[in-house]
Design an enzyme around this catalytic site. Structure first.
Site, PDB file in Angstrom:
ATOM      1  N   THR A 158       3.527  12.226  13.808  1.00 52.24           N
ATOM      2  CA  THR A 158       4.665  13.267  13.555  1.00 52.24           C
ATOM      3  C   THR A 158       4.690  13.952  12.343  1.00 52.24           C
ATOM      4  N   GLY A 216      10.089   6.016  12.176  1.00 51.04           N
ATOM      5  CA  GLY A 216      11.179   5.202  11.644  1.00 51.04           C
ATOM      6  C   GLY A 216      10.586   4.801  10.869  1.00 51.04           C
ATOM      7  N   GLU A 264       7.473   9.233  21.686  1.00 51.46           N
ATOM      8  CA  GLU A 264       6.320   9.152  22.627  1.00 51.46           C
ATOM      9  C   GLU A 264       6.108   9.509  23.273  1.00 51.46           C
TER      10      GLU A 264
HETATM   11  C1  LIG Z   1      12.368   1.528  18.380  1.00 48.84           C
HETATM   12  C2  LIG Z   1      12.861   0.651  19.210  1.00 48.84           C
HETATM   13  C3  LIG Z   1      14.072   1.989  20.194  1.00 48.84           C
HETATM   14  C4  LIG Z   1      14.937   0.674  21.818  1.00 48.84           C
HETATM   15  C5  LIG Z   1      16.378   1.920  21.828  1.00 48.84           C
HETATM   16  C6  LIG Z   1      15.946   1.456  23.051  1.00 48.84           C
HETATM   17  C7  LIG Z   1      15.805   1.730  24.629  1.00 48.84           C
HETATM   18  C8  LIG Z   1      14.110   2.500  25.067  1.00 48.84           C
HETATM   19  C9  LIG Z   1      13.313   1.666  25.069  1.00 48.84           C
HETATM   20  C10 LIG Z   1      12.244   1.045  24.891  1.00 48.84           C
HETATM   21  C11 LIG Z   1      11.295   1.491  23.387  1.00 48.84           C
HETATM   22  C12 LIG Z   1      10.539   0.663  23.402  1.00 48.84           C
HETATM   23  C13 LIG Z   1      10.068   1.429  22.053  1.00 48.84           C
HETATM   24  C14 LIG Z   1      10.479   2.375  21.671  1.00 48.84           C
HETATM   25  C15 LIG Z   1       9.401   3.305  20.176  1.00 48.84           C
HETATM   26  C16 LIG Z   1       9.415   3.830  19.134  1.00 48.84           C
HETATM   27  C17 LIG Z   1      10.921   4.595  19.483  1.00 48.84           C
HETATM   28  C18 LIG Z   1      10.699   4.860  18.702  1.00 48.84           C
HETATM   29  C19 LIG Z   1       9.485   6.109  17.578  1.00 48.84           C
HETATM   30  C20 LIG Z   1       8.817   6.609  18.595  1.00 48.84           C
HETATM   31  C21 LIG Z   1       7.339   6.924  18.074  1.00 48.84           C
HETATM   32  C22 LIG Z   1       6.596   8.699  18.449  1.00 48.84           C
HETATM   33  O1  LIG Z   1       7.331   9.236  18.470  1.00 48.84           O
HETATM   34  S1  LIG Z   1       5.011   8.327  17.918  1.00 48.84           S
HETATM   35  C23 LIG Z   1       4.491   9.797  17.952  1.00 48.84           C
HETATM   36  C24 LIG Z   1       4.654  10.145  20.013  1.00 48.84           C
HETATM   37  N1  LIG Z   1       3.756  11.404  20.079  1.00 48.84           N
HETATM   38  C25 LIG Z   1       3.210  11.363  21.131  1.00 48.84           C
HETATM   39  O2  LIG Z   1       3.506  10.719  22.134  1.00 48.84           O
HETATM   40  C26 LIG Z   1       2.728  12.760  21.760  1.00 48.84           C
HETATM   41  C27 LIG Z   1       2.152  13.603  22.519  1.00 48.84           C
HETATM   42  N2  LIG Z   1       0.635  14.517  22.727  1.00 48.84           N
HETATM   43  C28 LIG Z   1      -0.295  13.963  23.098  1.00 48.84           C
HETATM   44  O3  LIG Z   1      -0.662  12.619  23.612  1.00 48.84           O
HETATM   45  C29 LIG Z   1      -1.135  14.318  23.443  1.00 48.84           C
HETATM   46  O4  LIG Z   1      -1.598  15.313  22.735  1.00 48.84           O
HETATM   47  C30 LIG Z   1      -1.268  15.314  24.799  1.00 48.84           C
HETATM   48  C31 LIG Z   1      -2.101  14.962  25.494  1.00 48.84           C
HETATM   49  C32 LIG Z   1      -0.449  15.804  24.971  1.00 48.84           C
HETATM   50  C33 LIG Z   1      -2.953  16.160  24.821  1.00 48.84           C
HETATM   51  O5  LIG Z   1      -3.700  16.027  23.743  1.00 48.84           O
HETATM   52  P1  LIG Z   1      -5.079  16.773  23.676  1.00 48.84           P
HETATM   53  O6  LIG Z   1      -5.877  15.785  22.038  1.00 48.84           O
HETATM   54  O7  LIG Z   1      -5.188  17.699  23.306  1.00 48.84           O
HETATM   55  O8  LIG Z   1      -5.432  15.763  24.671  1.00 48.84           O
HETATM   56  P2  LIG Z   1      -6.169  17.473  25.824  1.00 48.84           P
HETATM   57  O9  LIG Z   1      -4.817  17.927  26.305  1.00 48.84           O
HETATM   58  O10 LIG Z   1      -7.415  18.711  25.344  1.00 48.84           O
HETATM   59  O11 LIG Z   1      -6.953  16.185  26.911  1.00 48.84           O
HETATM   60  C34 LIG Z   1      -6.775  15.853  27.725  1.00 48.84           C
HETATM   61  C35 LIG Z   1      -7.538  15.197  28.208  1.00 48.84           C
HETATM   62  O12 LIG Z   1      -7.646  13.881  27.585  1.00 48.84           O
HETATM   63  C36 LIG Z   1      -7.236  12.407  28.526  1.00 48.84           C
HETATM   64  N3  LIG Z   1      -5.804  12.116  27.238  1.00 48.84           N
HETATM   65  C37 LIG Z   1      -5.113  13.171  26.469  1.00 48.84           C
HETATM   66  N4  LIG Z   1      -4.277  11.502  26.146  1.00 48.84           N
HETATM   67  C38 LIG Z   1      -5.019  10.395  26.532  1.00 48.84           C
HETATM   68  C39 LIG Z   1      -4.353   9.199  25.783  1.00 48.84           C
HETATM   69  N5  LIG Z   1      -3.711   8.464  25.757  1.00 48.84           N
HETATM   70  N6  LIG Z   1      -5.148   7.786  26.599  1.00 48.84           N
HETATM   71  C40 LIG Z   1      -6.294   8.200  27.773  1.00 48.84           C
HETATM   72  N7  LIG Z   1      -6.129  10.075  27.674  1.00 48.84           N
HETATM   73  C41 LIG Z   1      -5.905  10.664  27.161  1.00 48.84           C
HETATM   74  C42 LIG Z   1      -6.460  13.640  29.729  1.00 48.84           C
HETATM   75  O13 LIG Z   1      -6.526  12.208  30.116  1.00 48.84           O
HETATM   76  C43 LIG Z   1      -7.817  14.577  29.595  1.00 48.84           C
HETATM   77  O14 LIG Z   1      -8.654  13.733  30.333  1.00 48.84           O
HETATM   78  P3  LIG Z   1      -9.102  15.137  31.093  1.00 48.84           P
HETATM   79  O15 LIG Z   1      -9.268  16.235  29.856  1.00 48.84           O
HETATM   80  O16 LIG Z   1     -10.390  14.226  32.212  1.00 48.84           O
HETATM   81  O17 LIG Z   1      -8.443  15.472  32.357  1.00 48.84           O
HETATM   82  C1  LIG Z   2      14.772   9.254  17.736  1.00 49.02           C
HETATM   83  C2  LIG Z   2      12.964   9.466  18.107  1.00 49.02           C
HETATM   84  C3  LIG Z   2      11.971   8.775  16.845  1.00 49.02           C
HETATM   85  C4  LIG Z   2      11.057   9.041  17.048  1.00 49.02           C
HETATM   86  N1  LIG Z   2      10.345   7.981  15.381  1.00 49.02           N
HETATM   87  C5  LIG Z   2       8.759   8.750  15.786  1.00 49.02           C
HETATM   88  C6  LIG Z   2       7.893   8.203  14.839  1.00 49.02           C
HETATM   89  O1  LIG Z   2       8.181   6.514  14.961  1.00 49.02           O
HETATM   90  N2  LIG Z   2       6.294   8.190  14.488  1.00 49.02           N
HETATM   91  C7  LIG Z   2       6.469   9.651  14.679  1.00 49.02           C
HETATM   92  O2  LIG Z   2       5.357   9.600  14.871  1.00 49.02           O
HETATM   93  N3  LIG Z   2       6.760  10.333  15.678  1.00 49.02           N
HETATM   94  C8  LIG Z   2       8.157  10.219  15.874  1.00 49.02           C
HETATM   95  N4  LIG Z   2       8.922  11.059  16.432  1.00 49.02           N
HETATM   96  C9  LIG Z   2       8.559  12.217  16.618  1.00 49.02           C
HETATM   97  C10 LIG Z   2       8.702  12.571  17.905  1.00 49.02           C
HETATM   98  O3  LIG Z   2       7.220  11.934  18.735  1.00 49.02           O
HETATM   99  C11 LIG Z   2       8.275  14.322  18.884  1.00 49.02           C
HETATM  100  O4  LIG Z   2       9.157  14.630  18.466  1.00 49.02           O
HETATM  101  C12 LIG Z   2       7.555  14.295  19.865  1.00 49.02           C
HETATM  102  O5  LIG Z   2       6.544  14.069  19.996  1.00 49.02           O
HETATM  103  C13 LIG Z   2       7.659  15.779  19.874  1.00 49.02           C
HETATM  104  O6  LIG Z   2       7.159  16.548  18.818  1.00 49.02           O
HETATM  105  P1  LIG Z   2       8.295  18.011  18.316  1.00 49.02           P
HETATM  106  O7  LIG Z   2       9.670  17.267  18.001  1.00 49.02           O
HETATM  107  O8  LIG Z   2       6.869  18.393  16.942  1.00 49.02           O
HETATM  108  O9  LIG Z   2       8.354  19.530  19.477  1.00 49.02           O
HETATM  109  P2  LIG Z   2       6.828  20.059  19.712  1.00 49.02           P
HETATM  110  O10 LIG Z   2       6.358  19.310  20.144  1.00 49.02           O
HETATM  111  O11 LIG Z   2       7.472  21.296  19.059  1.00 49.02           O
HETATM  112  O12 LIG Z   2       7.846  20.691  21.109  1.00 49.02           O
HETATM  113  C14 LIG Z   2       9.058  21.348  21.147  1.00 49.02           C
HETATM  114  C15 LIG Z   2       9.019  21.469  22.600  1.00 49.02           C
HETATM  115  O13 LIG Z   2       7.985  22.213  23.211  1.00 49.02           O
HETATM  116  C16 LIG Z   2       7.525  22.251  24.315  1.00 49.02           C
HETATM  117  N5  LIG Z   2       6.619  21.856  24.801  1.00 49.02           N
HETATM  118  C17 LIG Z   2       5.290  21.997  23.181  1.00 49.02           C
HETATM  119  N6  LIG Z   2       4.244  21.667  23.680  1.00 49.02           N
HETATM  120  C18 LIG Z   2       4.367  21.384  24.996  1.00 49.02           C
HETATM  121  C19 LIG Z   2       3.189  22.438  26.407  1.00 49.02           C
HETATM  122  N7  LIG Z   2       1.935  21.805  25.957  1.00 49.02           N
HETATM  123  N8  LIG Z   2       3.767  22.847  27.527  1.00 49.02           N
HETATM  124  C20 LIG Z   2       5.060  22.686  27.782  1.00 49.02           C
HETATM  125  N9  LIG Z   2       5.852  22.924  26.394  1.00 49.02           N
HETATM  126  C21 LIG Z   2       5.511  22.465  25.460  1.00 49.02           C
HETATM  127  C22 LIG Z   2       8.559  21.440  24.711  1.00 49.02           C
HETATM  128  O14 LIG Z   2       9.454  21.894  25.721  1.00 49.02           O
HETATM  129  C23 LIG Z   2       8.678  20.767  23.650  1.00 49.02           C
HETATM  130  O15 LIG Z   2      10.421  19.824  24.094  1.00 49.02           O
HETATM  131  C24 LIG Z   2      10.586  10.790  16.724  1.00 49.02           C
HETATM  132  C25 LIG Z   2      10.848  11.870  17.392  1.00 49.02           C
HETATM  133  C26 LIG Z   2      12.952  11.331  17.800  1.00 49.02           C
HETATM  134  C27 LIG Z   2      13.543  12.301  18.828  1.00 49.02           C
END
Ligand SMILES: CCCCC/C=C\C/C=C\C/C=C\C/C=C\C/C=C\C=C\C(=O)SCCNC(=O)CCNC(=O)[C@H](O)C(C)(C)COP(=O)(O)OP(=O)(O)OC[C@H]1O[C@@H](n2cnc3c(N)ncnc32)[C@H](O)[C@@H]1OP(=O)(O)O
Ligand SMILES: Cc1cc2nc3c(=O)[nH]c(=O)nc-3n(C[C@H](O)[C@H](O)[C@H](O)COP(=O)(O)OP(=O)(O)OC[C@H]3O[C@@H](n4cnc5c(N)ncnc54)[C@H](O)[C@@H]3O)c2cc1C
Length: 615
Positions: free
Chosen positions: A151, A190, A433
């Site tokens: 991110t 994180g 996620e």
């Molecule tokens: C840390 C411990 C916390 C404990 C707390 C207590 C409780 C919680 C309990 C458990 C927690 C356990 C672990 C916690 C761990 C971590 C938490 C802390 C950190 C967090 C980290 C993060 O947030 S990392 C960043 C996460 N970010 C995202 O997830 C981004 C989301 N966006 C996307 O995934 C993609 O942009 C998209 C999917 C929305 C769009 O992708 P894009 O390339 O643009 O694809 P298109 O939309 O153009 O096409 C979609 C086609 O692609 C296929 N597809 C998409 N994604 C996938 C995939 N992952 N695998 C396979 N295929 C995929 C999709 O099916 C479409 O296919 P078709 O075209 O055939 O339809």
């Molecule tokens: C506690 C916490 C821990 C995190 N840890 C990590 C980490 O360790 N590593 C890491 O890489 N990231 C981490 N993240 C980031 C996290 O993955 C992002 O916040 C998340 O993917 C959302 O992206 P954004 O915050 O940029 O919101 P944006 O992508 O800007 O989205 C904002 C809002 O826009 C709307 N939106 C966006 N796209 C669409 C769409 N296609 N269709 C409809 N509505 C849409 C939704 O309402 C969304 O809530 C963490 C976030 C939090 C809160």
């Protein structure tokens, strides 16, 4: 001498109609697994230095972090020492599957969490064999601490829009990492701010000016000796948050930072020395770490929800309030049907999420094994299901944890109840996620494709098969489990069909497919999660439901006792096993630094001159 257990809780435990230990064993996966879990918890939680003298809520932001790092080191060593060398990997996984051991030590999570939750999974899923061997040795021994940096300040959801660039230089066989804008700064990872020294960076790869998509790179950003940021690296902490305040979320900017070619994780795509790019069999394999974590989150939600309902149900058995009948004394608030309605769904949902997590984990393991053999057939379905279940379980858990908090009145609002912190942890999972709406729309994308395939006579996968059942709309409801499931499938089918009809209507009106999708997206999200049933049957099901609440009531405390959370893991004045709520609330209140003296210095400095008109 152990403290006296609250009489009401004693009565509740006597009333319970089933064997609590048996349910605990079932949840753990057998009596041996319960024994292993308890043994691990006994060993680790007997370690000195794991618990806070001063409750962390009374520390400054900086002190909280420093204290958490101190505990993380002690905790990690204790976990390593507690591991039973004779245990199989599976037995070890079972022992920790339900254990919320870390929750006994960190109310707001560990600064090491990303190393274990994402950095290691990213290496396992994205590194080639040689890279995996090298990096796993260092990471599993904690010689290095890592995080997952995807991110950015400007992009979280839209991965293909990430701005961090990795430009290959064939002359030096290096990648040049660069943050071209402020919005390109990595933001949120994180442990990034002050704890980790390595990270897996997701960056946009360019070779000879040509885009090669988003690829994973393992990057050192702090010196291993001095911990100073390396040249060309800008680092910092993103500031105080609703929760996760000891996870050390940070920002990172690159200024033409060079890394060797072998730092691109090359399991799926490769860059040869001369700059030849070998494409991945599927560009979405790069997103694999997120699929894994979404699967883990489902189980994590089950455990966190179980913790919250344990606190709220035990408190509801102890708390007496108001009058149900004149002159009958104040009842336990658990006797109010509204209280049962608020809490019992949480108990049931936690069990449902546990079973779902087990099913999803098996599906993940099967699909991952297939991927190793080059079979990607079931990857789209795994992605769609993992998106839906992560979104539904995190949304429901957030609602149910908040409901557990508000069902405990004012005491639920106390940090010493631990319910606010549990809410902070679980509500974050609605965003990280993959933000839930975005993930539900990914599932909707698969549902629409599946319905189109069903309508053209193609066979569907088991999880989508309800879309090919031409169930009569005059389905006769009965409130058997089978009848209810049939009803849900019928309505779920109807929701997808309605969303699709809506999109076709917009396209006929002249909108392009993307605009038609956007106009129908509220229905599409509903189709992915929402199911409802027809009016006449609500009454029949409502009667069944209220009857069920009464049946659960005598077993409510037994059901939460069966989660078998020890007091340190609940970390709650309201949820302790002995039910001594009022004594614990007072004990914790007296730990507030403000109670160290009867008159605070602000009286003499401000209040007194103010009240005497001298300020
Ligand atoms: C840390 C411990 C916390 C404990 C707390 C207590 C409780 C919680 C309990 C458990 C927690 C356990 C672990 C916690 C761990 C971590 C938490 C802390 C950190 C967090 C980290 C993060 O947030 S990392 C960043 C996460 N970010 C995202 O997830 C981004 C989301 N966006 C996307 O995934 C993609 O942009 C998209 C999917 C929305 C769009 O992708 P894009 O390339 O643009 O694809 P298109 O939309 O153009 O096409 C979609 C086609 O692609 C296929 N597809 C998409 N994604 C996938 C995939 N992952 N695998 C396979 N295929 C995929 C999709 O099916 C479409 O296919 P078709 O075209 O055939 O339809
Ligand atoms: C506690 C916490 C821990 C995190 N840890 C990590 C980490 O360790 N590593 C890491 O890489 N990231 C981490 N993240 C980031 C996290 O993955 C992002 O916040 C998340 O993917 C959302 O992206 P954004 O915050 O940029 O919101 P944006 O992508 O800007 O989205 C904002 C809002 O826009 C709307 N939106 C966006 N796209 C669409 C769409 N296609 N269709 C409809 N509505 C849409 C939704 O309402 C969304 O809530 C963490 C976030 C939090 C809160």
């Amino acid at each position: 001498m152990s403290a006296k257990v609250n009489d009401d809780l004693l009565t509740e435990r006597r009333k319970c109609e089933f064997n609590v230990e048996e349910l605990t064993n079932y949840l753990d996966g057998g009596a041996q697994a319960t024994q292993n879990r308890r043994k691990l918890e006994d060993k680790v939680l007997s370690t000195k230095g794991l618990f806070d003298e001063v409750p962390e809520e009374y520390l400054s932001h900086k002190e909280k972090y420093e204290n958490a790092v101190r505990k993380a080191v002690v905790y990690y060593k204790a976990m390593k020492e507690a591991e039973d060398p004779n245990q199989t990997e599976q037995e070890r996984a079972n022992a920790t599957y339900r254990s919320l051991l870390h929750a006994a030590v960190f109310k707001d999570n560990s600064p090491f969490s990303l190393h274990l939750a994402m950095f290691i999974p990213a290496i396992l899923g994205q590194a080639d064999e040689e890279q995996k061997k090298y990096w796993m040795k260092r990471a599993s021994k904690m010689e290095i601490i890592g995080t997952y940096a995807q991110t950015e300040l400007g992009h979280g959801t839209f991965i293909r829009g990430l701005e961090t660039t990795a430009t290959y230089d064939p002359k030096t066989e290096e990648f040049v990492l660069h943050s071209p804008t402020l919005t390109a700064y990595k933001w949120w990872p994180g442990s990034l701010a002050h704890t980790a020294n390595y990270c897996v960076v997701m960056a946009h790869l360019y070779i000879n000016g040509k885009s090669c998509g988003i690829q994973p790179f393992i990057v050192q950003f702090r010196d291993e000796e001095t911990h100073q940021p390396l040249p060309g690296i800008k680092l910092g902490e993103i500031g105080a948050k609703l929760g996760f305040n000891t996870v050390n979320n940070g920002f990172l900017g690159f200024d033409q930072h060079r890394i060797p070619r072998n730092r691109m994780l090359m399991k799926n795509a490769q860059v040869l020395k001369d700059g030849t790019f070998k494409r991945s069999p599927n560009s979405k394999l790069t997103y694999g770490t997120m699929v894994y974590v979404r699967v883990v989150i489902v189980n994590g939600m089950a455990n966190q929800l179980a913790r919250a309902v344990t606190i709220a149900v035990r408190y509801s058995a102890v708390r007496r309030q108001s009058e149900l009948k004149p002159d009958a004394g104040e009842p336990q608030i658990l006797d109010y049907v509204t209280q049962q309605h608020k809490l019992f769904i949480g108990i049931a949902s936690s069990h449902a999420f546990t079973l779902t997590a087990k099913w999803l984990t098996r599906m993940y393991q099967k699909v991952t094994a297939d991927l190793e053999k080059g079979n990607l057939d079931e990857l789209p379905e795994l992605h769609a299901i993992a998106c839906c279940l992560k979104a539904v379980t995190t949304t429901d858990t957030s609602v149910l944890v908040e409901r557990s908090r508000t069902s405990c009145g004012g005491h639920g609002y106390m940090l010493s109840s631990n319910l606010p912190q549990i809410y902070g942890l679980v509500t974050a999972a609605c965003t990280y996620e993959g933000e839930n709406t975005v993930l539900m729309l990914q599932t909707a994308r698969s549902l629409v494709k599946a319905l189109e395939q069903a309508q053209s006579g193609k066979r569907l996968s088991p999880t989508m098969s309800y879309l090919s059942e031409k169930v009569s709309s005059r389905l006769k409801w009965d409130n058997s489990i089978d009848g209810i499931v049939k009803g849900f499938r019928r309505v779920a089918y109807g929701k997808v069909e309605s969303a699709m009809r809506s999109m076709r209507k917009y396209v006929r009106s002249g909108l392009g497919p993307e605009d038609a999708w956007n106009m129908s997206s509220v229905q599409l999200v509903a189709a992915s999660e929402y199911t409802s049933i027809s009016e006449a049957d609500i009454r029949q099901l409502q009667d069944t439901y209220e009857d069920l609440l009464g049946k659960i009531r005598p077993n409510a405390v037994g059901l939460v006792d069966a989660f078998d959370f020890r007091d340190q893991i609940l970390n709650s004045t309201l949820g302790a096993y002995d039910g001594r709520v009022y004594e614990r609330l007072m004990e914790e209140a007296l730990k507030s630094p403000l109670n160290a003296e009867p008159v605070n210095q602000s009286f003499h400095k401000y209040l007194k001159p103010f009240m005497q008109g001298k300020l």
